[in-house]
Scaffold this active site. Structure first.
Site, PDB file in Angstrom:
ATOM      1  CB  SER A   1      -0.875   0.041   1.261  1.00  0.00           C
ATOM      2  OG  SER A   1      -1.695  -1.067   1.345  1.00  0.00           O
TER       3      SER A   1
ATOM      4  CG  HIS B   1      -2.855  -1.124  -3.424  1.00  0.00           C
ATOM      5  ND1 HIS B   1      -3.543   0.033  -3.171  1.00  0.00           N
ATOM      6  CD2 HIS B   1      -2.650  -1.696  -2.221  1.00  0.00           C
ATOM      7  CE1 HIS B   1      -3.741   0.153  -1.873  1.00  0.00           C
ATOM      8  NE2 HIS B   1      -3.210  -0.891  -1.274  1.00  0.00           N
TER       9      HIS B   1
ATOM     10  CG  ASN C   1      -4.702   4.055   0.883  1.00  0.00           C
ATOM     11  OD1 ASN C   1      -5.854   3.764   1.205  1.00  0.00           O
ATOM     12  ND2 ASN C   1      -3.718   3.178   0.905  1.00  0.00           N
TER      13      ASN C   1
ATOM     14  CD  GLU D   1      -5.107   2.654  -5.794  1.00  0.00           C
ATOM     15  OE1 GLU D   1      -5.659   3.753  -5.785  1.00  0.00           O
ATOM     16  OE2 GLU D   1      -4.259   2.318  -4.929  1.00  0.00           O
TER      17      GLU D   1
HETATM   18  N1  LIG Z   1      -4.266  -5.242   5.334  1.00  0.00           N
HETATM   19  C1  LIG Z   1      -4.701  -4.395   4.425  1.00  0.00           C
HETATM   20  O1  LIG Z   1      -5.763  -3.782   4.580  1.00  0.00           O
HETATM   21  C2  LIG Z   1      -3.927  -4.180   3.142  1.00  0.00           C
HETATM   22  C3  LIG Z   1      -4.603  -3.663   2.027  1.00  0.00           C
HETATM   23  C4  LIG Z   1      -3.898  -3.516   0.818  1.00  0.00           C
HETATM   24  C5  LIG Z   1      -2.563  -3.853   0.761  1.00  0.00           C
HETATM   25  N2  LIG Z   1      -1.916  -4.341   1.869  1.00  0.00           N
HETATM   26  C6  LIG Z   1      -0.507  -4.710   1.724  1.00  0.00           C
HETATM   27  O2  LIG Z   1      -0.428  -6.134   1.667  1.00  0.00           O
HETATM   28  C7  LIG Z   1       0.787  -6.570   2.253  1.00  0.00           C
HETATM   29  C8  LIG Z   1       0.462  -7.593   3.332  1.00  0.00           C
HETATM   30  O3  LIG Z   1      -0.399  -7.015   4.260  1.00  0.00           O
HETATM   31  P1  LIG Z   1      -1.283  -7.933   5.232  1.00  0.00           P
HETATM   32  O4  LIG Z   1      -2.238  -7.012   5.899  1.00  0.00           O
HETATM   33  O5  LIG Z   1      -1.787  -9.116   4.483  1.00  0.00           O
HETATM   34  O6  LIG Z   1      -0.170  -8.385   6.281  1.00  0.00           O
HETATM   35  P2  LIG Z   1      -0.201  -9.591   7.317  1.00  0.00           P
HETATM   36  O7  LIG Z   1       0.631  -9.169   8.456  1.00  0.00           O
HETATM   37  O8  LIG Z   1      -1.602 -10.055   7.569  1.00  0.00           O
HETATM   38  O9  LIG Z   1       0.539 -10.776   6.519  1.00  0.00           O
HETATM   39  C9  LIG Z   1       1.878 -10.684   6.125  1.00  0.00           C
HETATM   40  C10 LIG Z   1       2.418 -12.092   5.952  1.00  0.00           C
HETATM   41  O10 LIG Z   1       3.724 -12.002   5.376  1.00  0.00           O
HETATM   42  C11 LIG Z   1       4.483 -13.046   5.935  1.00  0.00           C
HETATM   43  N3  LIG Z   1       5.905 -12.810   5.709  1.00  0.00           N
HETATM   44  C12 LIG Z   1       6.741 -12.006   6.414  1.00  0.00           C
HETATM   45  N4  LIG Z   1       7.984 -12.077   5.885  1.00  0.00           N
HETATM   46  C13 LIG Z   1       7.918 -12.928   4.830  1.00  0.00           C
HETATM   47  C14 LIG Z   1       8.866 -13.406   3.899  1.00  0.00           C
HETATM   48  N5  LIG Z   1      10.152 -13.022   3.927  1.00  0.00           N
HETATM   49  N6  LIG Z   1       8.465 -14.283   2.960  1.00  0.00           N
HETATM   50  C15 LIG Z   1       7.169 -14.695   2.907  1.00  0.00           C
HETATM   51  N7  LIG Z   1       6.222 -14.269   3.767  1.00  0.00           N
HETATM   52  C16 LIG Z   1       6.591 -13.398   4.719  1.00  0.00           C
HETATM   53  C17 LIG Z   1       4.062 -13.084   7.391  1.00  0.00           C
HETATM   54  O11 LIG Z   1       4.418 -14.329   7.989  1.00  0.00           O
HETATM   55  C18 LIG Z   1       2.558 -12.870   7.270  1.00  0.00           C
HETATM   56  O12 LIG Z   1       1.868 -14.104   7.170  1.00  0.00           O
HETATM   57  C19 LIG Z   1       1.493  -5.316   2.760  1.00  0.00           C
HETATM   58  O13 LIG Z   1       2.437  -4.924   1.791  1.00  0.00           O
HETATM   59  C20 LIG Z   1       0.379  -4.285   2.851  1.00  0.00           C
HETATM   60  O14 LIG Z   1       0.827  -2.972   2.628  1.00  0.00           O
HETATM   61  C21 LIG Z   1      -2.578  -4.526   3.051  1.00  0.00           C
END
Ligand SMILES: NC(=O)c1ccc[n+]([C@@H]2O[C@H](COP(=O)([O-])OP(=O)(O)OC[C@H]3O[C@@H](n4cnc5c(N)ncnc54)[C@H](O)[C@@H]3O)[C@@H](O)[C@H]2O)c1
Length: 290
Positions: free
Chosen positions: A121, A142, A193, A154
């Site tokens: 994000s 995204h 955002n 996006e």
């Molecule tokens: N949560 C939201 O609302 C949202 C919305 C859009 C985009 N995002 C983006 O999505 C991405 C993930 O967000 P999330 O909310 O799903 O996070 P999350 O914390 O729920 O999940 C992240 C996962 O990544 C894993 N991880 C960490 N290091 C790793 C590695 N080296 N190799 C493989 N896996 C690894 C963790 O174990 C975890 O399971 C981020 O970049 C965030 O900016 C999040």
């Protein structure tokens, strides 16, 4: 585009698991990779429950559900999973060092044609493009939370992203049933955002000025503008810690004081009021609460 059969999703968290399920429902073979085996197990269980609930409500055909679930696989081995991926969507923890390492591995182990997209994000894909060794095949893709529901994706290109990469990524999003939009260059917060931030800033300024209560500001957004929820309700839903995190990341990029975390949000956060997930934020969600 016809060549895309196998999708690799890196990260089995909130976003990764639902993105993988979206791909499996669209007929793709999807592998979910995570360094944490417990997260993979939780993702599998969660998607099984999600599918069963949808089938139970008559919103998903039971054969389609079981076929989609059978197209999903889970692994902790990134190198092996990368070897057969046509398209990668990275949804790992929002940390640049982690993402750079993942993109370096992907660049070494995925087939030469594979597109490498980041669901980040706040981190533009230019920050990981070089590490991959194939910058022209890297972009942001995204998704929005919950990824199985939200239509917007996006697609954000950086200076070196090729037209072919953009076209393939937009088309994949469409095949996942999404309505992709193209962001022509990296800009902190992308489009959604930024729009949300602008509305939240104005809502906070109106509340600070005593122009109206937060309840009335939220009501106005819903009843005059047709928003499904008001800005304070939305901040509580997203989580006030996440709102501050996004503001900090945006401010770090822009140095614009208007983008800095808002003191009112930070004050609530400091007392443990993080929004719905903690039971209170701008509103109280306990018994008889909002
Ligand atoms: N949560 C939201 O609302 C949202 C919305 C859009 C985009 N995002 C983006 O999505 C991405 C993930 O967000 P999330 O909310 O799903 O996070 P999350 O914390 O729920 O999940 C992240 C996962 O990544 C894993 N991880 C960490 N290091 C790793 C590695 N080296 N190799 C493989 N896996 C690894 C963790 O174990 C975890 O399971 C981020 O970049 C965030 O900016 C999040």
């Amino acid at each position: 585009m016809e060549a895309i059969e196998r999708i690799l999703v890196v990260g089995a968290g909130t976003m990764g698991r639902q993105i993988a399920m979206s791909a499996a429902l669209a007929g793709y073979t999807a592998t979910v990779q995570d360094i944490n085996a417990d997260m993979l197990a939780a993702a599998g269980a969660d998607l099984g429950t999600w599918a069963a609930t949808r089938v139970g409500k008559g919103k998903l055909d039971s054969d389609a559900a079981s076929q989609a679930l059978s197209r999903l696989s889970y692994t902790t081995n990134l190198q092996e999973a990368a070897g057969s991926a046509d398209f990668v969507i990275e949804a790992a923890t929002e940390r640049l060092d982690i993402k750079k390492e993942i993109f370096a591995t992907l660049g070494s182990y995925t087939p030469a044609h594979a597109v490498l997209a980041s669901n980040s994000s706040t981190l533009g894909s230019s920050k990981v493009a070089e590490a991959s060794g194939r910058a022209e095949q890297v972009c942001n893709m995204h998704f929005f939370n919950p990824a199985l529901v939200m239509k917007c994706v996006e697609v954000v290109r950086h200076d070196l992203t090729s037209d072919a990469t953009v076209a393939v990524t937009l088309e994949l999003a469409r095949r996942l049933g999404k309505q992709p939009v193209l962001i022509n260059h990296e800009i902190p917060g992308f489009v959604a955002n930024r729009l949300m931030g602008a509305i939240q800033r104005e809502a906070l300024a109106l509340a600070d000025a005593g122009a109206a209560t937060i309840e009335d500001i939220d009501t106005t957004a819903r009843t005059a503008l047709g928003h499904p929820m008001g800005p304070f309700e939305l901040m509580d839903l997203v989580g006030l810690d996440v709102i501050t995190f996004i503001a900090e990341a945006t401010y770090a990029e822009t140095s614009d004081p208007a983008d800095a975390p808002h003191p009112r949000v930070q004050a609530l956060e400091a007392t443990g009021r993080l929004g719905r997930k903690s039971g209170s934020g701008f509103y109280d969600y306990g018994q008889g609460g909002h």
